[in-house]
Design an enzyme around this catalytic site. Structure first.
Site, PDB file in Angstrom:
ATOM      1  N   ASN A 227       1.388   3.284   7.844  1.00 62.27           N
ATOM      2  CA  ASN A 227       0.326   2.723   7.312  1.00 62.27           C
ATOM      3  C   ASN A 227       0.073   2.876   6.052  1.00 62.27           C
ATOM      4  O   ASN A 227       0.510   4.026   5.265  1.00 62.27           O
ATOM      5  CB  ASN A 227      -1.154   3.313   8.074  1.00 62.27           C
ATOM      6  CG  ASN A 227      -1.060   2.688   9.496  1.00 62.27           C
ATOM      7  OD1 ASN A 227      -0.402   1.742   9.755  1.00 62.27           O
ATOM      8  ND2 ASN A 227      -1.873   3.166  10.118  1.00 62.27           N
TER       9      ASN A 227
ATOM     10  N   HIS B 181       5.745   3.921   3.799  1.00 62.04           N
ATOM     11  CA  HIS B 181       5.495   2.572   3.229  1.00 62.04           C
ATOM     12  C   HIS B 181       4.826   2.824   2.066  1.00 62.04           C
ATOM     13  O   HIS B 181       4.185   1.461   1.687  1.00 62.04           O
ATOM     14  CB  HIS B 181       5.105   1.657   4.453  1.00 62.04           C
ATOM     15  CG  HIS B 181       6.350   1.475   5.624  1.00 62.04           C
ATOM     16  ND1 HIS B 181       5.944   0.790   6.547  1.00 62.04           N
ATOM     17  CD2 HIS B 181       7.548   1.676   5.581  1.00 62.04           C
ATOM     18  CE1 HIS B 181       7.130   0.706   7.506  1.00 62.04           C
ATOM     19  NE2 HIS B 181       7.985   1.247   6.658  1.00 62.04           N
TER      20      HIS B 181
ATOM     21  N   CYS C 267       1.717   0.880 -17.453  1.00 60.55           N
ATOM     22  CA  CYS C 267       1.829   2.522 -17.127  1.00 60.55           C
ATOM     23  C   CYS C 267       1.707   3.228 -18.577  1.00 60.55           C
ATOM     24  O   CYS C 267       1.712   2.693 -19.589  1.00 60.55           O
ATOM     25  CB  CYS C 267       3.295   2.920 -16.566  1.00 60.55           C
ATOM     26  SG  CYS C 267       4.534   2.774 -17.891  1.00 60.55           S
TER      27      CYS C 267
HETATM   28  P1  NAD Z   1       2.034  -3.926  14.031  1.00 60.91           P
HETATM   29  O1  NAD Z   1       0.800  -4.986  13.622  1.00 60.91           O
HETATM   30  O2  NAD Z   1       3.255  -4.753  14.068  1.00 60.91           O
HETATM   31  O3  NAD Z   1       1.686  -3.435  15.426  1.00 60.91           O
HETATM   32  C1  NAD Z   1       0.403  -2.987  15.682  1.00 60.91           C
HETATM   33  C2  NAD Z   1       0.510  -2.229  17.127  1.00 60.91           C
HETATM   34  O4  NAD Z   1      -0.746  -1.646  17.414  1.00 60.91           O
HETATM   35  C3  NAD Z   1       0.702  -3.313  18.328  1.00 60.91           C
HETATM   36  O5  NAD Z   1       1.783  -2.774  19.030  1.00 60.91           O
HETATM   37  C4  NAD Z   1      -0.747  -3.185  18.886  1.00 60.91           C
HETATM   38  O6  NAD Z   1      -0.315  -3.264  20.574  1.00 60.91           O
HETATM   39  C5  NAD Z   1      -0.943  -1.779  18.688  1.00 60.91           C
HETATM   40  N1  NAD Z   1      -2.474  -1.903  18.792  1.00 60.91           N
HETATM   41  C6  NAD Z   1      -3.526  -2.777  18.370  1.00 60.91           C
HETATM   42  N2  NAD Z   1      -4.709  -2.239  18.204  1.00 60.91           N
HETATM   43  C7  NAD Z   1      -4.669  -0.974  18.787  1.00 60.91           C
HETATM   44  C8  NAD Z   1      -5.572   0.063  19.349  1.00 60.91           C
HETATM   45  N3  NAD Z   1      -6.942  -0.280  19.093  1.00 60.91           N
HETATM   46  N4  NAD Z   1      -5.151   1.192  19.828  1.00 60.91           N
HETATM   47  C9  NAD Z   1      -3.727   1.293  19.725  1.00 60.91           C
HETATM   48  N5  NAD Z   1      -2.946   0.355  19.523  1.00 60.91           N
HETATM   49  C10 NAD Z   1      -3.274  -0.666  19.134  1.00 60.91           C
HETATM   50  O7  NAD Z   1       2.017  -2.822  13.029  1.00 60.91           O
HETATM   51  P2  NAD Z   1       3.313  -1.653  12.730  1.00 60.91           P
HETATM   52  O8  NAD Z   1       3.959  -1.364  13.630  1.00 60.91           O
HETATM   53  O9  NAD Z   1       2.569  -0.563  11.895  1.00 60.91           O
HETATM   54  O10 NAD Z   1       4.101  -2.467  11.531  1.00 60.91           O
HETATM   55  C11 NAD Z   1       3.261  -2.982  10.547  1.00 60.91           C
HETATM   56  C12 NAD Z   1       3.589  -2.778   8.997  1.00 60.91           C
HETATM   57  O11 NAD Z   1       2.334  -3.434   8.190  1.00 60.91           O
HETATM   58  C13 NAD Z   1       3.567  -1.162   8.743  1.00 60.91           C
HETATM   59  O12 NAD Z   1       4.816  -1.004   8.128  1.00 60.91           O
HETATM   60  C14 NAD Z   1       2.321  -1.226   7.525  1.00 60.91           C
HETATM   61  O13 NAD Z   1       2.858  -0.935   6.398  1.00 60.91           O
HETATM   62  C15 NAD Z   1       1.744  -2.559   7.122  1.00 60.91           C
HETATM   63  N6  NAD Z   1       0.329  -2.505   7.627  1.00 60.91           N
HETATM   64  C16 NAD Z   1      -0.468  -1.374   7.429  1.00 60.91           C
HETATM   65  C17 NAD Z   1      -1.907  -1.406   7.701  1.00 60.91           C
HETATM   66  C18 NAD Z   1      -2.458  -0.274   7.540  1.00 60.91           C
HETATM   67  O14 NAD Z   1      -2.277   0.500   6.699  1.00 60.91           O
HETATM   68  N7  NAD Z   1      -3.591   0.060   8.383  1.00 60.91           N
HETATM   69  C19 NAD Z   1      -2.310  -2.594   8.430  1.00 60.91           C
HETATM   70  C20 NAD Z   1      -1.393  -3.685   8.564  1.00 60.91           C
HETATM   71  C21 NAD Z   1      -0.494  -3.766   8.093  1.00 60.91           C
END
Ligand code: NAD
Length: 236
Positions: free
Chosen positions: A96, A113, A140
């Site tokens: 995240n 990331h 920068c």
């Molecule tokens: P993804 O969106 O591919 O997968 C999300 C996963 O979370 C799914 O398997 C889903 O079933 C699960 N999920 C959804 N709601 C949930 C809940 N309430 N409780 C438990 N599980 C839940 O995300 P990823 O695998 O992290 O890959 C996405 C990439 O995108 C990351 O590398 C990140 O850098 C980026 N990203 C980050 C954020 C953030 O920082 N919050 C948000 C979106 C994307």
């Protein structure tokens, strides 16, 4: 079994109940944008303003008073403190880019990331704390000739931060817990196999099953299953 070396890998799902949308919807979009446009170096070259704007919106969301760490973030911080106090080892690897684990109080975090609240000097590679909007006009102060800044996000095709450290802790773990990640983004998606081959117990906590390879899986919202799992672990 008493677990000494615990590694937790988190993904967007742990922050969903804090109001931050996960990565992929069913059409493979991130906040309604094709991933190639907003999460690749090529997309940034094609349309830098769109990319600055995209991450400015994500960064601004972190300043919204309603976006706060949820019970799942909090129990991980509690668990870390208690586990370390008992002489254990703990690392939280997060994919995240939000700041909710940091705000919850975890200490040993690898933000593999990158982070929304940081800008990256495109020449020196220095990460600079950044909470406001970032544009092509910003430069920068680290280079002799001020260089342009970009979002400090590891895009597809780029090497994650501290990848060697990730593999090191994952290969030494005796408990590996994967939380709220679809397991589709490599190299993070490969950590479970490395942990398992090195003898760790592997656990998935997710809304739904992403793989049948985990030794254990508990399914439901993170604020329930993560809290249940780590509360039980702390009671041992
Ligand atoms: P993804 O969106 O591919 O997968 C999300 C996963 O979370 C799914 O398997 C889903 O079933 C699960 N999920 C959804 N709601 C949930 C809940 N309430 N409780 C438990 N599980 C839940 O995300 P990823 O695998 O992290 O890959 C996405 C990439 O995108 C990351 O590398 C990140 O850098 C980026 N990203 C980050 C954020 C953030 O920082 N919050 C948000 C979106 C994307």
């Amino acid at each position: 079994m008493e677990f000494k070396r615990v590694v937790v890998l988190t993904g967007a799902g742990i922050s969903a109940e804090s109001g931050i949308r996960t990565f992929r919807d069913q059409n493979g979009l991130w906040e309604d944008h094709p991933v190639e446009d907003v999460a690749t170096p090529e997309g940034f070259q094609r349309n830098p303003n769109l990319v600055y704007q995209f991450y400015n919106m994500r960064r601004a969301q972190l300043l919204d008073a309603s976006v706060v760490p949820n019970a799942a973030h909090q129990i991980l911080a509690e668990f870390e403190a208690e586990h370390i106090a008992r002489g254990g080892h703990f690392t939280l690897i997060t994919q995240n880019v939000d700041n909710l684990h940091q705000r919850a109080g975890n200490q040993r975090i690898i933000a593999m990331h990158g982070q929304l609240q940081s800008a990256l000097c495109s020449v020196s590679g220095l990460s600079i704390p950044w909470t406001n909007d970032l544009t092509a006009e910003h430069h920068c102060q680290c280079c002799e000739t001020p260089s342009s800044l970009r979002p400090d996000i590891v895009w597809f095709g780029e090497v994650p931060y501290q990848l060697d450290d990730c593999f090191e802790v994952v290969s030494k773990a005796d408990l590996f817990v994967s939380i709220g990640t679809s397991g589709k983004v490599y190299p993070a998606a490969g950590f479970m196999q490395v942990a398992q081959e090195s003898g760790a117990e592997t656990v998935e906590l997710n809304l739904e099953k992403t793989s049948s390879a985990f030794d254990q899986g508990y399914y439901g919202p993170a604020t329930e299953v993560v809290v249940d799992f780590f509360s039980r672990l702390m009671q041992r």
